[in-house]
Design a protein around this motif. Structure first.
Motif, PDB file in Angstrom:
ATOM      1  N   MET A 142      50.342  13.225   7.548  1.00  0.00           N
ATOM      2  CA  MET A 142      51.155  12.079   7.186  1.00  0.00           C
ATOM      3  C   MET A 142      51.123  11.067   8.318  1.00  0.00           C
ATOM      4  N   LYS A 143      51.098   9.819   7.957  1.00  0.00           N
ATOM      5  CA  LYS A 143      51.080   8.731   8.940  1.00  0.00           C
ATOM      6  C   LYS A 143      52.226   7.787   8.635  1.00  0.00           C
ATOM      7  N   LEU A 144      53.003   7.442   9.668  1.00  0.00           N
ATOM      8  CA  LEU A 144      54.079   6.471   9.538  1.00  0.00           C
ATOM      9  C   LEU A 144      53.742   5.236  10.354  1.00  0.00           C
ATOM     10  N   ASN A 145      54.045   4.082   9.810  1.00  0.00           N
ATOM     11  CA  ASN A 145      53.884   2.829  10.546  1.00  0.00           C
ATOM     12  C   ASN A 145      55.243   2.426  11.106  1.00  0.00           C
ATOM     13  N   ILE A 146      55.309   2.292  12.425  1.00  0.00           N
ATOM     14  CA  ILE A 146      56.541   1.908  13.095  1.00  0.00           C
ATOM     15  C   ILE A 146      56.412   0.472  13.590  1.00  0.00           C
ATOM     16  N   VAL A 147      57.386  -0.342  13.241  1.00  0.00           N
ATOM     17  CA  VAL A 147      57.452  -1.728  13.695  1.00  0.00           C
ATOM     18  C   VAL A 147      58.524  -1.766  14.785  1.00  0.00           C
ATOM     19  N   TYR A 148      58.169  -2.299  15.955  1.00  0.00           N
ATOM     20  CA  TYR A 148      59.146  -2.296  17.050  1.00  0.00           C
ATOM     21  C   TYR A 148      58.976  -3.514  17.943  1.00  0.00           C
ATOM     22  N   LYS A 149      60.003  -3.737  18.759  1.00  0.00           N
ATOM     23  CA  LYS A 149      59.951  -4.778  19.775  1.00  0.00           C
ATOM     24  C   LYS A 149      60.760  -4.306  20.971  1.00  0.00           C
ATOM     25  N   ARG A 150      60.543  -4.934  22.087  1.00  0.00           N
ATOM     26  CA  ARG A 150      61.295  -4.602  23.294  1.00  0.00           C
ATOM     27  C   ARG A 150      62.467  -5.567  23.423  1.00  0.00           C
ATOM     28  N   GLU A 151      63.650  -5.019  23.616  1.00  0.00           N
ATOM     29  CA  GLU A 151      64.853  -5.822  23.849  1.00  0.00           C
ATOM     30  C   GLU A 151      65.465  -5.342  25.157  1.00  0.00           C
TER      31      GLU A 151
END
Length: 63
Positions: free
Chosen positions: A1-10
């Motif tokens: 299984m593959k998950l796509n994670i969307v992230y940013k640095r705060e």
């Protein structure tokens, strides 16, 4: 299984969500901590512990 994670640095945190479940955001001091938190959320969704969780759909459009 593959998950796509969307992230940013705060500042000192990495904040993100699984692409298909943007309503369920998490954070971590490191990318690995963020990834672990989001995998836990995904696991809870798959077990039915988050009954209202509906995945968003991805539509690719060529422009």
């Amino acid at each position: 299984m593959k998950l796509n994670i969307v992230y940013k640095r705060e500042k000192e945190w990495f904040v993100g969500h699984i692409q298909e479940y943007p309503d369920y955001e998490s954070q971590g001091k490191t990318i690995d901590e963020l990834k672990g938190n989001l995998i836990e959320i995904y696991s809870d969704i798959q077990k039915g512990l988050v009954p209202d969780a509906e995945p968003f759909q991805l539509l690719e459009v060529a422009v």
